[in-house]
Design a protein around this motif. Structure first.
Motif, PDB file in Angstrom:
ATOM      1  N   SER A 133      -2.799 -12.688   0.271  1.00 28.43           N
ATOM      2  CA  SER A 133      -4.048 -13.423   0.547  1.00 28.43           C
ATOM      3  C   SER A 133      -5.270 -12.537   0.504  1.00 28.43           C
ATOM      4  CB  SER A 133      -3.949 -14.096   1.922  1.00 28.43           C
ATOM      5  OG  SER A 133      -3.739 -13.123   2.934  1.00 28.43           O
ATOM      6  N   ASP A 134      -5.096 -11.197   0.441  1.00 28.23           N
ATOM      7  CA  ASP A 134      -6.268 -10.321   0.387  1.00 28.23           C
ATOM      8  C   ASP A 134      -6.978 -10.402  -0.961  1.00 28.23           C
ATOM      9  OD1 ASP A 134      -5.777  -9.539   2.946  1.00 28.23           O
ATOM     10  OD2 ASP A 134      -4.723  -7.689   2.409  1.00 28.23           O
ATOM     11  N   PHE A 135      -6.264 -10.683  -2.034  1.00 22.60           N
ATOM     12  CA  PHE A 135      -6.914 -10.771  -3.341  1.00 22.60           C
ATOM     13  C   PHE A 135      -6.702 -12.120  -4.032  1.00 22.60           C
ATOM     14  CE2 PHE A 135      -2.710  -8.921  -3.960  1.00 22.60           C
ATOM     15  CZ  PHE A 135      -2.184  -9.665  -4.995  1.00 22.60           C
ATOM     16  N   LYS A 170     -10.322  -4.916  -3.549  1.00 24.91           N
ATOM     17  CA  LYS A 170      -9.493  -5.754  -2.679  1.00 24.91           C
ATOM     18  C   LYS A 170      -8.058  -5.808  -3.197  1.00 24.91           C
ATOM     19  CE  LYS A 170     -13.290  -8.827  -1.306  1.00 24.91           C
ATOM     20  NZ  LYS A 170     -13.766 -10.231  -1.290  1.00 24.91           N
ATOM     21  N   TYR A 171      -7.912  -5.770  -4.496  1.00 28.69           N
ATOM     22  CA  TYR A 171      -6.567  -5.796  -5.077  1.00 28.69           C
ATOM     23  C   TYR A 171      -5.847  -4.473  -4.855  1.00 28.69           C
ATOM     24  CZ  TYR A 171      -3.074  -5.379  -8.800  1.00 28.69           C
ATOM     25  OH  TYR A 171      -1.928  -5.140  -9.505  1.00 28.69           O
ATOM     26  N   ARG A 185      -6.375  -2.170  -2.518  1.00 26.11           N
ATOM     27  CA  ARG A 185      -6.118  -1.889  -1.102  1.00 26.11           C
ATOM     28  C   ARG A 185      -5.453  -3.047  -0.372  1.00 26.11           C
ATOM     29  NH1 ARG A 185     -11.912   0.816   0.664  1.00 26.11           N
ATOM     30  NH2 ARG A 185     -11.890   2.571  -0.825  1.00 26.11           N
ATOM     31  N   ALA A 186      -4.948  -4.024  -1.104  1.00 29.00           N
ATOM     32  CA  ALA A 186      -4.411  -5.227  -0.461  1.00 29.00           C
ATOM     33  C   ALA A 186      -3.166  -4.891   0.340  1.00 29.00           C
ATOM     34  CB  ALA A 186      -4.107  -6.279  -1.507  1.00 29.00           C
ATOM     35  N   GLN A 187      -3.046  -5.540   1.494  1.00 30.58           N
ATOM     36  CA  GLN A 187      -1.876  -5.420   2.348  1.00 30.58           C
ATOM     37  C   GLN A 187      -0.992  -6.652   2.273  1.00 30.58           C
ATOM     38  OE1 GLN A 187      -1.145  -2.546   3.975  1.00 30.58           O
ATOM     39  NE2 GLN A 187      -2.998  -1.696   2.961  1.00 30.58           N
ATOM     40  N   GLN A 188      -1.589  -7.728   1.792  1.00 35.12           N
ATOM     41  CA  GLN A 188      -0.831  -8.954   1.628  1.00 35.12           C
ATOM     42  C   GLN A 188      -1.459  -9.759   0.494  1.00 35.12           C
ATOM     43  OE1 GLN A 188      -1.032 -11.042   5.320  1.00 35.12           O
ATOM     44  NE2 GLN A 188      -3.270 -11.018   5.446  1.00 35.12           N
ATOM     45  N   GLN A 197      -6.186 -16.450  -2.941  1.00 39.92           N
ATOM     46  CA  GLN A 197      -5.989 -17.508  -1.957  1.00 39.92           C
ATOM     47  C   GLN A 197      -5.867 -18.835  -2.683  1.00 39.92           C
ATOM     48  OE1 GLN A 197      -9.110 -17.413   0.941  1.00 39.92           O
ATOM     49  NE2 GLN A 197      -8.422 -15.485   1.898  1.00 39.92           N
TER      50      GLN A 197
END
Length: 505
Positions: free
Chosen positions: A392-394, A384-385, A387-390, A396
């Protein structure tokens, strides 16, 4: 003279060592009460032999007294029976008197009814009759003993028996004292046994120190004798050829040599530092950092390496952090949290250290600040880290926390971990933290080039950490302590030759 000085020092050291050993032996003798060990040990042995002889004589006397007492006691059996019966008779008479008194008191102070029911009174009367019967029996036995033939000559035998008892008691007491004296002598033996070894050892050490002292004295005497011999030998020497001095003055040529050496040294030092300045790839200051990295330098931080002004270190750091936060205030957004990314090329560049000072300053002005650290708030090995796009993806925000005004995200080093470049591009500002003392290598240029191409218009600035005090002052101005000498040097370095520090009315 050197030999004499050497031997004088050795004599002094040998004398000091000899005095030390002698004082050590003296203190040891005082501590263990030793005046002359040989004579004391000899007198102790003589005392023990005399004690053994006296103890043997006392043993013989004691055993003879015990044997005599036992023999007399065997022959005085009848007399002993008479004495025992007399003792029993006296006891029974005392008992009869006491019983009569008790019975009389009970009869006088009790009524007839109480006398009939008084068990104690009946028991006393029974005991009284028994005592009277025993008295009668003892009286008959005494009359019988007095008229037997064994009763003849008992008085002389009693006198001898008493003398035997006295001798036995005297010798027994004497034996007790002699045994105590023997134990005392044995304790002295145990105490004197190790003392002799230590005394011999210390005397041997004193002998060695004394021999060393004598040898050094002999060497000193021989050296002084040798010096005196040299003086007497050279007293008649005469000068054959007088010394010659230079006929011309070479002072001007020497001055030219000195000036030439000075100019050559200045040229060498200038070229040396010029070459270092042109070829050195250490970040060090803002201009060099901008030239090497191509990034604008937003500010500099002193760090913790300056020991000279360590008493003012926290004040200087807070002032540098305040200046940095003022520079970052222009990137603060309204209506949403402002995201500031903290990057570094290598580990231990000071991201956490700077983030704490930034957060403390913004909190002091009323802005809620949240520090997000890698490997604490998010995992860098998670897909998730990567491939994160923003953000909040990794990561919150916790539901229990208030929405912060500023989010400081601390990422892992660029050289050892991958970065979500899309997330970096969406941030309000990116700060590359770099140690001012580090080398900026070619690999740093390669890594930074790919990041700059991906970020595009997103602000990316360089922040120097652990910089010199002068570098920090080029951003913040003069830092405490503001001494007159430091202020003068600061103005001189900025060519403020005629500047004056005065308030305008």
């Amino acid at each position: 003279n050197s030999a004499i000085a050497y031997f004088e020092e050795q004599v002094r050291l040998a004398k000091t060592n000899l005095n030390k050993e002698e004082d050590n032996l003296m203190h040891y003798n005082v501590e263990h009460s030793v005046i002359n060990y040989d004579n004391q040990s000899k007198d102790l042995a003589i005392t023990k032999y005399n004690l053994d002889d006296r103890e043997e004589l006392a043993q013989r006397t004691y055993k003879s007294a015990v044997a005599l007492r036992r023999m007399l006691e065997d022959k005085m059996d009848i007399r002993a029976k008479i004495i025992r019966d007399n003792t029993k008779l006296l006891k029974e008479l005392e008992k009869v008197t006491e019983l009569n008194q008790n019975i009389l008191e009970q009869e006088i102070f009790s009524t007839d009814t109480e006398l009939k029911d008084n068990e104690q009174l009946r028991q006393n009367r029974t005991d009284l009759r028994n005592s009277e019967n025993r008295i009668s029996q003892i009286s008959d036995n005494l009359n019988e003993y007095n008229f037997t033939k064994e009763g003849v000559g008992i008085d002389n035998m009693v006198t001898e028996w008493l003398m035997a008892c006295i001798n036995e008691a005297k010798t027994k007491a004497e034996l007790k004292v002699l045994h105590e004296r023997r134990n005392d002598i044995l304790n002295q033996y145990r105490e004197f046994a190790p003392v002799g070894t230590q005394v011999k050892r210390k005397e041997r050490a004193i002998g060695i120190a004394e021999d060393t002292y004598r040898e050094q004295l002999r060497g000193l005497s021989e050296a002084r004798l040798r010096l005196q011999n040299i003086k007497m030998t050279t007293a008649n020497l005469q000068i054959i050829a007088p010394p010659e001095f230079p006929l011309t003055d070479n002072g001007r040529k020497r001055l030219l040599y000195v000036v030439a050496a000075l100019i050559g040294s200045l040229i060498f030092i200038t070229f040396y530092f010029l070459i270092i300045e042109l070829t050195d790839r250490t970040l060090r200051d803002a201009e060099r950092s901008h030239r090497l990295s191509g990034l604008p330098v937003i500010a500099a931080f002193n760090g913790i390496s300056n020991l000279k002004f360590r008493g003012f270190l926290k004040v200087c750091n807070r002032r540098a952090a305040a200046y940095s936060c003022h520079q970052l205030d222009r990137y603060l957004a309204t209506g949403r949290p402002t995201v500031i990314n903290l990057l570094s090329m290598e580990e231990r560049e000071g991201k956490s250290f700077l983030a704490k000072y930034f957060a403390d300053h913004w909190v002091s002005v009323g802005l809620r600040t949240r520090i997000v650290k890698h490997d604490v708030d998010f995992e860098t090995n998670d897909k998730k880290y990567v491939r994160a796009q923003q953000l909040s993806d990794f990561w919150q925000l916790n539901s229990a926390e208030q929405i912060p005004d500023i989010i400081l995200v601390e990422y892992p080093p660029i050289s050892t971990a991958s970065l979500p470049l899309t997330v970096l591009k969406q941030a309000d500002v990116n700060l590359l933290i770099a140690n001012a003392c580090r080398l900026w290598g070619k690999n740093d240029d390669i890594n930074l080039k790919s990041i700059k191409e991906m970020l595009g218009d997103t602000p990316l600035s360089l922040y120097l950490n652990n910089a010199d005090r002068e570098v920090v002052e080029s951003f913040t101005g003069e830092l405490p302590p503001k001494t007159p000498l430091h202020s003068f040097v600061s103005r001189l370095s900025q060519l403020g030759l005629t500047a004056k520090k005065a308030a305008v009315k």
